[in-house]
Design a protein around this motif. Sequence first.
Motif: not given
Length: 427
Positions: A398-427
Amino acid sequence: MRLLASAPLFLTLALAPALAPLAALAMAAENDSPASPTFHRDVQPILQNSCQGCHREGGANLGGMVAPMPLLDYSDTRPWARSIARQVKARTMPPWHASQDQSGIFHNQRTLSDSEIATLVRWAETGALKGNAADAPPPKEWPKTTDGWITGTPDLEISIGEPFFVEDDVEDLYVYFITEITEEMLPEPRWVKSIEFQPGSSIVHHIVAPPLGGLGPGLQPYIYPDNFGTLLMPGDKVRWSMHYHKEPGPGTGVWDESRANIQFYPEGVVPEHAVSWQSAIRADFVLPAGESHVEYTKRVTFERDSLLLALNPHMHLRGKSARYTAFYPDGSSEVLLDVPKYDFNWQTTYEYPHGEAKKLPAGTEIEFMAAWDNSADNPHNPDPTKDITWGEPTTDEMMVGWIIASDAEPGVAMPGGGLTSRARVND
Ligand code: HEC
């Protein structure tokens, strides 16, 4: 509970004047350590700070990695003196795989200072003396574990459902269970503060359980820094993908009911930052048979100002090294994490200190590099004659580089209850 000892960290820094030649450093370390160390005066404090979190009865069970012997008393430790000297000299104990250049960056760092290493080595060489019990530090109080949990009593405990029997003839088995978080279990959405998985038997090889996380050998439970968390909702489904591994044969069948301990922020408390577990994944790699170095990279772009909490590189038995590099929008770059000798048995989440998340300005790209050794020189390689591609068994890769992060702006909820990805993964 934290397994790290902060004292050795400061010692390391204090002892490492930036430009001191290595030899001088080693000598300084040896001179600092007593000529004939004794157990009570010199060794016991090191064991308390850096070893006993794992090396005691009921010590940490990190995804099945359980220390084989206690190192509490003189009588426990004396027979291991030479083995301890060997392990600390080789820096294989305590287990920690980030490069020494990165000393002092991650708060869960497990390392000894040069002078502590010299003390343990000299203690073994000078007859492993007991010394005077009056010199001993006060015995260390370890948190009482409830039911084997490291993080304490669960607010919500879930399991794979019911005990599951892994049959005699099984060597490797991949099975899936789904646990629905019902309204009876969780009447309203709650913010998660910590997650700990507990294997229900010794044959659990790994657990992957989105959206909660997972467990592999050597992994510590994850405790979110204050003000950071993920939201768990009634109706969420935890999908357990379990890998069981054992020797097959009559009488080897085992019952398993692996569990997770979830602790929440107090009711009504909403952390400012919803955390997301991003991953830099590639599944298109090929590791040719016998090749001793194959590396691939993958980049993830952060489109908004973000806060980086932790990194966790994941490969299997052929994993050799890993590196995360940040490429900032101003053109500069920085190695965030360098793991020169990856060890599958010690899956580690490298955590920035709580309250000191790493700031990633909008436009930052993080590159994850994974390298493998598919040659016969890799002692963990189950078969150097096979080309290897992506696959769930540890005998594939496998090749999985986990990156645990959040938006810097307080209160910016992420879609799907805060559990889904916000960053765009390059193709
Ligand atoms: C994070 C948990 C952890 C910490 C901290 C830790 N150990 Fe270990 N230790 C283990 C585990 C698990 C093993 C089993 C070896 C393996 O499977 O890699 C082990 C194995 C060893 C062994 C080899 C035992 C054998 O069977 O040959 C020695 C010696 C040892 N540890 C000494 C130490 C010393 C000394 C320290 C502190 C300076 C330390 N350990 C800190 C978990 C830990």
